[in-house]
Design an enzyme around this catalytic site. Structure first.
Site, PDB file in Angstrom:
ATOM      1  N   SER A  75       0.425  -8.969   0.885  1.00 21.81           N
ATOM      2  CA  SER A  75      -1.032  -8.970   0.866  1.00 21.81           C
ATOM      3  C   SER A  75      -1.515  -8.947   2.306  1.00 21.81           C
ATOM      4  CB  SER A  75      -1.549 -10.254   0.194  1.00 21.81           C
ATOM      5  OG  SER A  75      -2.916 -10.456   0.515  1.00 21.81           O
ATOM      6  N   HIS A 106       0.837  -1.211   0.000  1.00 21.88           N
ATOM      7  CA  HIS A 106       0.000   0.000   0.000  1.00 21.88           C
ATOM      8  C   HIS A 106       0.869   1.256   0.000  1.00 21.88           C
ATOM      9  CE1 HIS A 106      -2.850  -2.957   1.993  1.00 21.88           C
ATOM     10  NE2 HIS A 106      -3.588  -2.495   1.009  1.00 21.88           N
TER      11      HIS A 106
END
Ligand code: PAF
Length: 281
Positions: free
Chosen positions: A186, A38
């Protein structure tokens, strides 16, 4: 200092002031449980835009009835700290009732690209994604929005929606961030036990080998079938799909030209369903 905003009026007011000043805005939609992947999206946004809005919303409509919505990791305080450390201007974290108030009735459906791969194994998933991304793009009113290439199909679907419906936001795909052993970062890696975490990198290794064989001219169907068996041998419980498809159209590609196709995989390991994709050639 990252400002947390939970309502539409405050977000709109801030955007209006940025727009009046002629300042660009980058949007990073997330479901929280933030990690370095992110932050690669945030950094890309910060490099290209004056202001960055990250959204944190675990969107219920993109989870199937038997999926991990209730177990999805909630790490809001740590997420906010990461956003602060990475100089994000705004964390937009709406409540579910704000996104889907009583009487909400609109869906956005992209045909074609949503049908294979995760579309086949997670029915309705992409309708939930386009529904929430359409809302977030409208709410974010950004110049650019950033999505990870790990979710290659999602990126393709969002691009198609934005093109078809004339959203004014440019969609930017950001390369997958991986651990040293190749595992794509993830939020769902948090579900892996220590033993499963040891097995997990074989996902990337096996599809990279498959992609290399296809690039050398071997037929994709045979290569992918053998690679799926290898995954099971490595310790994965099941393989949702392992296929070679055109990078843009997501049509099956048996002997693709160099650089036009990707090998896509989704496989289950313990409580996690892991996905990855790599380029062929
Ligand atoms: O990729 C994700 O985390 C989600 O699918 C997204 C784009 C934030 C929509 O909920």
């Amino acid at each position: 200092m990252t400002e947390v905003i939970r309502d539409v009026a405050s977000l709109r007011m801030l955007q209006a002031s940025w727009r009046r000043a002629g300042e660009s805005v980058g949007l990073v939609p997330t479901m929280g449980a933030l990690h370095a992947g992110h932050m690669a999206l945030v950094n890309a946004a910060r490099e290209e835009c004056r202001h960055v809005i990250a959204t944190i919303f675990v969107n219920p409509t993109q989870f199937g009835p038997t999926e991990d919505l209730n177990a999805y990791p909630d790490t809001f305080d740590a997420d906010l700290q990461l956003l602060r450390d990475n100089e994000v201007d705004v964390c937009f974290a709406p409540m579910r009732e704000l996104m889907y108030p009583d009487g909400f009735a609109t869906t956005v459906k992209v045909a074609g690209l949503t049908e294979p791969l995760c579309g086949a194994t997670r029915p309705g998933h992409f309708d939930g994604v386009t529904q929430v991304v359409a809302k977030l793009l409208n709410l974010g009113a950004a110049d650019r929005a950033y999505f990870g290439q790990k979710d290659w199909q999602q990126l393709a679907v969002v691009r198609q929606m934005v093109r078809d419906l004339n959203f004014p936001t440019e969609i930017i795909g950001v390369p997958t961030v991986r651990a040293n052993d190749g595992l794509a970062l993830s939020s769902r890696n948090a579900y892996l036990s220590a033993a499963e975490r040891e097995i997990a990198p074989s996902l990337n290794r096996i599809i990279r080998n498959a992609a290399a064989q296809i690039a050398r001219g071997h037929g994709a169907a045979g290569v992918c079938e053998a690679a799926a068996h290898e995954l099971i041998k490595a310790g994965f419980q099941s393989v949702d799909y392992l296929e070679c498809r055109d990078a843009k159209t997501l049509q099956q590609a048996e002997r693709p030209a160099k650089g036009t196709a990707r090998v896509f995989v989704a496989a289950k390991l313990g409580k996690a369903r892991l996905i990855d994709n790599v380029s062929v050639g």
